[in-house]
Design a protein around this motif. Structure first.
Motif, PDB file in Angstrom:
ATOM      1  N   TYR A   1      49.748  16.535  15.745  1.00 28.40           N
ATOM      2  CA  TYR A   1      49.722  14.955  16.308  1.00 28.40           C
ATOM      3  C   TYR A   1      48.291  14.598  15.900  1.00 28.40           C
ATOM      4  N   LEU A  55      51.768  16.408  21.219  1.00 30.00           N
ATOM      5  CA  LEU A  55      51.890  14.818  21.867  1.00 30.00           C
ATOM      6  C   LEU A  55      50.517  14.512  22.575  1.00 30.00           C
ATOM      7  N   ALA A  56      49.763  13.369  22.219  1.00 33.29           N
ATOM      8  CA  ALA A  56      48.707  12.972  23.123  1.00 33.29           C
ATOM      9  C   ALA A  56      49.343  11.900  24.065  1.00 33.29           C
ATOM     10  N   TYR A  66      50.241   6.379  15.072  1.00 32.77           N
ATOM     11  CA  TYR A  66      50.319   7.867  15.267  1.00 32.77           C
ATOM     12  C   TYR A  66      51.399   8.619  14.451  1.00 32.77           C
TER      13      TYR A  66
END
Lengths: 117, 113
Positions: free
Chosen positions: A31, A97-98, A48
């Protein structure tokens, strides 16, 4: 050393002159993300990428483009910069994933201070 | 609208003193809350992360608390040092499959000798 690098660190340009800010990470993270930071406001996500060739808009994507052709690189492109894009820009990466369900830590680059005249 | 509010905006304390920074949020549904430290001219660095079930998390002289019922968090710094001068940012994630992260605008902390 594990890190996120950005170039250039400082950039002054004029309205309409296309520019690219590069971002690279050496941690094999899936990510990556771009943020802008303006005085009095929290960081706001621009774009993103969950993986190679997978990108998605964040909260303020207008006027920006990104690409993710390689896992380690995530350049930010301003096709026709305008003065309201004068800001401090940060690239970040994380293993997965953030945000959302994830508790993965994001690692931020040192920032790029952009001035558009 | 999901928001994260931090207070105070800025704070000046003497070296060696303790301080507490506040974070209130309206993010729902809640996933987790982080505190970041951002030195001048650098990117943010994660200090702590807390999920819904956690009340306290420590990292050296930094202790974060979370009250998920009142949607409040605090960051307590003990025996402050000059190197603690920085901005401290509260970040809340929304419980979803998307990359939903909301950043507070930060508290600017200055430590005076």
């Amino acid at each position: 050393e594990a890190q996120v690098t950005q170039n250039p660190r400082y950039l002054i340009t004029v309205t309409g002159k296309k520019l690219t800010v590069t971002c690279s990470q050496n941690m094999n993270h899936e990510y990556m993300s771009w943020y802008r930071q303006d005085p009095g406001l929290g960081l706001r996500q621009i774009y993103y990428s969950m993986n190679v060739e997978v990108t998605d808009k964040g909260d303020v994507p207008e006027g920006y483009k990104v690409s993710r052709k390689e896992k380690r690189n995530f350049p930010l492109i301003l096709e026709s910069p305008s003065p309201n894009q004068t800001s401090l820009y940060f690239c970040a990466s994380s293993p997965g994933l953030a945000g959302g369900f994830s508790t993965d830590t994001q690692y931020f680059g040192p920032g790029t201070r952009l001035t558009v005249l | 609208k999901n928001q994260v509010e931090q207070s105070p905006q800025s704070l000046i304390i003497l070296e060696g003193k303790n301080c507490t920074l506040q974070c209130n949020y309206t993010v729902s549904p809640f996933s987790n809350l982080r505190w970041y430290k951002q030195d001048t001219g650098r990117g943010p660095v994660s200090l702590t992360i807390m999920t819904f079930s956690e009340n306290t998390k420590s990292n050296g002289r930094y202790t974060a608390t979370l009250d998920a019922d009142t949607k409040q968090s605090s960051l307590h710094i003990t025996a402050s040092q000059l190197s603690d001068s920085a901005s401290y940012i509260c970040v809340v994630s929304e419980y979803s499959s998307a990359s939903k992260i909301i950043f507070g605008s930060g508290t600017r902390l200055s430590i005076r000798p």
